[in-house]
Design an enzyme around this catalytic site. Structure first.
Site, PDB file in Angstrom:
ATOM      1  N   ASP A 117      19.424 -56.443  23.924  1.00 29.99           N
ATOM      2  CA  ASP A 117      18.451 -55.368  23.129  1.00 29.99           C
ATOM      3  C   ASP A 117      17.629 -55.249  23.562  1.00 29.99           C
ATOM      4  OD1 ASP A 117      17.966 -54.217  20.628  1.00 29.99           O
ATOM      5  OD2 ASP A 117      16.824 -55.712  19.428  1.00 29.99           O
ATOM      6  N   ASP A 160      14.325 -53.908  21.836  1.00 29.41           N
ATOM      7  CA  ASP A 160      12.580 -53.676  21.489  1.00 29.41           C
ATOM      8  C   ASP A 160      12.760 -55.128  20.709  1.00 29.41           C
ATOM      9  OD1 ASP A 160      12.814 -50.691  21.715  1.00 29.41           O
ATOM     10  OD2 ASP A 160      12.942 -50.121  19.513  1.00 29.41           O
TER      11      ASP A 160
END
Length: 212
Positions: A9, A11
């Site tokens: 991922d 963020d």
């Protein structure tokens, strides 16, 4: 276990843009006289822009048309993109870059699986524009996490089966998406305490222990 790829991922894992999301959504909420705080903001982690807006508008005292929602979401994104201009290579920590280099240099493929439509802009700002073998993000999916589509697209681009990939997430929605898609998962931050997380991480450096 010998994984063939790690899907990160963006963020909260590779870098932290939470402050910029919060500032942009806060401007929208204030403009609409809608209550918004850190607790509401925490519910937005790992979900799409429109779904985030729906969560924020739960606090509104009137209904919004789809056209109004579209304008608000686009306004938020423009505010957010301006704030992202404050990001630099300094937003990529030496720890994270070291982990990425170690994994990549060992012959394991690295990919991004993020619901954000600004993924490529962020990667460019932090000096990772051409670093990953593939980037799956909000521009090539129809359904955001906890749907596994973003990870499945990444695995497909890598020509690997889900079970050959390890997903690294900081949000429960991302771990659920990995689980539903048949991926193995490592969790950092909030996700490290989630019961579906296979490999809890106290810091990014711990990820290297998974490959020992």
């Amino acid at each position: 276990m010998r994984f063939k790829a790690v899907i990160f991922d963006l963020d909260g894992v590779i870098c932290h843009t939470d402050q910029y999301h919060y500032q942009a959504w806060k401007q929208i909420a204030d403009q609409e006289n809608v209550f918004f705080d850190e607790q509401v903001n925490n519910r937005l982690r790992g979900v799409s822009r429109m779904e985030s807006l729906e969560i924020i508008l739960e606090q509104a005292d009137r209904p919004y048309t789809e056209e109004e929602k579209s304008v608000l979401a686009e306004t938020k994104n423009e505010i957010y993109k301006k704030l992202l201009k404050n990001m630099t290579r300094a937003d990529l920590t030496e720890e994270v870059k070291g982990v990425l280099d170690n994994i990549k240099n060992s012959g394991i493929k690295v990919a991004i699986g993020s619901s954000s439509r600004n993924t490529k802009l962020i990667l460019s700002r932090i000096g990772l524009a051409d670093y990953f073998h593939t980037v799956s993000d909000g521009t090539n999916i129809q359904r955001s996490k906890p749907d596994p589509e973003v990870f499945l697209k990444a695995a497909e681009a890598l020509k690997l089966a889900p079970e050959e990939c390890l997903v690294v997430e900081d949000a429960q929605a991302g771990i659920i998406a990995a689980h539903r898609g048949g991926f193995h998962s490592a969790g950092i931050g909030e996700a490290s305490k989630f019961h579906l997380t296979e490999y809890p991480l106290s810091c990014m450096g711990d990820l290297l222990n998974v490959f020992e």
